[in-house]
Design a protein around this motif. Structure first.
Motif, mmCIF file in Angstrom:
data_model
loop_
_atom_site.group_PDB
_atom_site.id
_atom_site.type_symbol
_atom_site.label_atom_id
_atom_site.label_comp_id
_atom_site.label_asym_id
_atom_site.label_seq_id
_atom_site.Cartn_x
_atom_site.Cartn_y
_atom_site.Cartn_z
ATOM 1 N N UNK A 8 -7.749 -2.456 -1.715
ATOM 2 C CA UNK A 8 -7.423 -1.037 -1.584
ATOM 3 C C UNK A 8 -6.897 -0.673 -0.212
ATOM 4 N N UNK A 9 -7.101 -1.556 0.772
ATOM 5 C CA UNK A 9 -6.643 -1.266 2.126
ATOM 6 C C UNK A 9 -5.314 -1.954 2.450
ATOM 7 N N UNK A 10 -4.757 -2.643 1.468
ATOM 8 C CA UNK A 10 -3.448 -3.259 1.628
ATOM 9 C C UNK A 10 -2.376 -2.273 1.186
ATOM 10 N N UNK A 11 -1.439 -1.982 2.066
ATOM 11 C CA UNK A 11 -0.375 -1.042 1.714
ATOM 12 C C UNK A 11 0.499 -1.655 0.624
ATOM 13 N N UNK A 12 0.699 -0.871 -0.438
ATOM 14 C CA UNK A 12 1.527 -1.324 -1.552
ATOM 15 C C UNK A 12 2.598 -0.284 -1.842
ATOM 16 N N UNK A 13 3.666 -0.695 -2.473
ATOM 17 C CA UNK A 13 4.763 0.216 -2.751
ATOM 18 C C UNK A 13 4.346 1.359 -3.664
ATOM 19 N N UNK A 14 4.899 2.537 -3.392
ATOM 20 C CA UNK A 14 4.578 3.718 -4.197
ATOM 21 C C UNK A 14 5.395 3.649 -5.485
ATOM 22 N N UNK A 15 4.847 2.957 -6.470
ATOM 23 C CA UNK A 15 5.500 2.761 -7.762
ATOM 24 C C UNK A 15 4.546 3.216 -8.851
ATOM 25 N N UNK A 16 5.032 4.011 -9.786
ATOM 26 C CA UNK A 16 4.172 4.450 -10.879
ATOM 27 C C UNK A 16 4.913 4.313 -12.201
ATOM 28 N N UNK A 83 16.169 13.918 -7.378
ATOM 29 C CA UNK A 83 17.096 13.106 -6.584
ATOM 30 C C UNK A 83 16.403 11.984 -5.821
ATOM 31 N N UNK A 84 15.084 12.058 -5.725
ATOM 32 C CA UNK A 84 14.346 11.020 -4.997
ATOM 33 C C UNK A 84 13.788 9.954 -5.934
ATOM 34 N N UNK A 85 13.941 10.147 -7.257
ATOM 35 C CA UNK A 85 13.436 9.164 -8.214
ATOM 36 C C UNK A 85 14.398 7.998 -8.353
ATOM 37 N N UNK A 86 13.846 6.800 -8.362
ATOM 38 C CA UNK A 86 14.613 5.594 -8.679
ATOM 39 C C UNK A 86 13.913 4.938 -9.859
ATOM 40 N N UNK A 87 14.494 5.084 -11.030
ATOM 41 C CA UNK A 87 13.839 4.641 -12.262
ATOM 42 C C UNK A 87 14.352 3.276 -12.696
ATOM 43 N N UNK A 95 10.137 4.741 -8.711
ATOM 44 C CA UNK A 95 9.863 4.619 -7.280
ATOM 45 C C UNK A 95 10.324 5.901 -6.594
ATOM 46 N N UNK A 96 9.545 6.369 -5.611
ATOM 47 C CA UNK A 96 9.930 7.540 -4.818
ATOM 48 C C UNK A 96 9.930 7.141 -3.357
ATOM 49 N N UNK A 97 10.973 7.541 -2.646
ATOM 50 C CA UNK A 97 11.090 7.199 -1.240
ATOM 51 C C UNK A 97 10.218 8.095 -0.360
ATOM 52 N N UNK A 98 9.948 7.628 0.826
ATOM 53 C CA UNK A 98 9.214 8.353 1.849
ATOM 54 C C UNK A 98 10.121 9.466 2.419
ATOM 55 N N UNK A 99 9.623 10.687 2.694
ATOM 56 C CA UNK A 99 8.233 11.145 2.597
ATOM 57 C C UNK A 99 7.925 11.929 1.319
ATOM 58 N N UNK A 100 8.889 12.024 0.391
ATOM 59 C CA UNK A 100 8.652 12.812 -0.819
ATOM 60 C C UNK A 100 7.559 12.206 -1.700
#
Length: 322
Positions: A8-16, A83-87, A95-100
């Motif tokens: 849980x403390x390992x940074x992982x990509x913001x992917x849902x 516009x920040x979604x990469x599907x 995927x959503x880019x930083x900082x959105x």
């Protein structure tokens, strides 16, 4: 596709996992949200009329405000995030880019926050109606608009208090090689345990109690209306009003139970998962993804059943954004 454990403390990509088809998320969802917001604003304004100012109207205004905010944070903000979604259509992920990504993360928690406040206010309204019928004189003398306003504030405060630790658990940062990439991880073990164990347990208890109370009060109110009809044998117009009221209460109760029962099951399964597996930074991204992976692990679902989980995730999304 196997569930991959990560610290849980390992940074992982913001992917849902993409919750609904694109046209529902991008077009239909926002239209429904804005319609709901407008409708609830109209309700709030109408209930300010002097002839409609009652203790119940205060609870209904609080409920309308909570429902409007739920609609806003469900799909109302989607046009600003599109516009920040990469599907990835093939993998069914977004995927959503930083900082959105921060906005998206907190937006999801705001939906749960105001959904819970709506549940609590609906239950409070049922209790108020029960008291007004059971003890009409005491209720008329002691239950005023000021007391109901205090109830509204307390219901919101309870929901906010339950969710504050969830707002503090996630840490965000940019990717090492791509400044636009968003990464997420947990800040502390205590906050993580609260988010995955205690929050799920308390929310499930609140929803279960609310469902039982709604069922009890609605049954009492409907039976009282029927008894009143039998005793008074009043005009056909009054008889129609009683029938209409009974049907309305029955519809509200059934709708409430149908929507909340899957959520009780969802938090129960997430509770089982929290005791079977270590937490993962992947699960911080999206509550529905938490549930999907929880089912995946708890029931040991095989790879070829992954489509079932996507459908389950869609169903939970629908109950969250009612």
């Amino acid at each position: 596709m196997r569930y991959k454990r990560e610290s849980p403390y390992t940074f992982t990509g913001y992917i849902f996992l993409t919750p609904v088809p694109e046209y529902l998320n991008d077009i239909v969802g926002p239209i429904i949200s804005y319609t709901a917001i407008l409708f609830n604003i109209v309700v709030i304004i109408i209930l300010f009329k002097k002839t409609l100012r009652t203790p119940s109207s205060v609870l209904m205004q609080g409920l309308a405000l909570s429902d409007a905010l739920t609609a806003l944070f469900s799909y109302g903000l989607e046009p600003f995030l599109l516009n920040s979604y990469i599907r990835d259509v093939q993998m069914g992920t977004t995927v959503i880019y930083f900082p959105l990504c921060k906005l998206h993360h907190y937006k999801l928690m705001m939906v749960d926050l105001f959904h819970l406040s709506s549940v609590l206010l609906t239950t409070a309204l049922g209790i108020q109606k029960f008291v007004a019928i059971k003890w009409p004189i005491w209720s008329y003398i002691n239950v005023k608009r000021r007391e109901m306003l205090a109830v509204v504030v307390v219901m919101f405060a309870i929901s906010v208090g339950l969710h504050i630790p969830k707002f503090l658990v996630a840490d965000f940062r940019r990717g090492e090689f791509d400044a636009n990439e968003c990464k997420i991880a947990a800040k502390s073990e205590s906050l993580l345990n609260y988010s995955f164990i205690y929050y799920s347990s308390m929310t499930a208890i609140f929803l279960l109690l609310a469902s039982v109370i709604m069922l009890f009060t609605s049954t009492f109110i409907i039976s009282s209306l029927i008894r009143e009809r039998n005793i008074q044998s009043t005009s056909s117009e009054n008889l129609q009003n009683i029938r209409r009221s009974s049907r309305l209460i029955a519809v509200v109760t059934v709708t409430f139970l149908v929507i909340e029962f899957p959520r009780i099951c969802m938090f129960g399964i997430m509770q089982l998962f929290s005791e079977k597996d270590s937490h993962s930074s992947q699960l911080l991204v999206d509550p529905s993804t938490q549930f999907m992976i929880s089912v995946y692990v708890v029931f040991k679902i095989e790879d070829y059943d992954i489509d079932v989980l996507f459908k389950l995730k869609l169903f939970i999304e629908m109950t969250r954004y009612h």
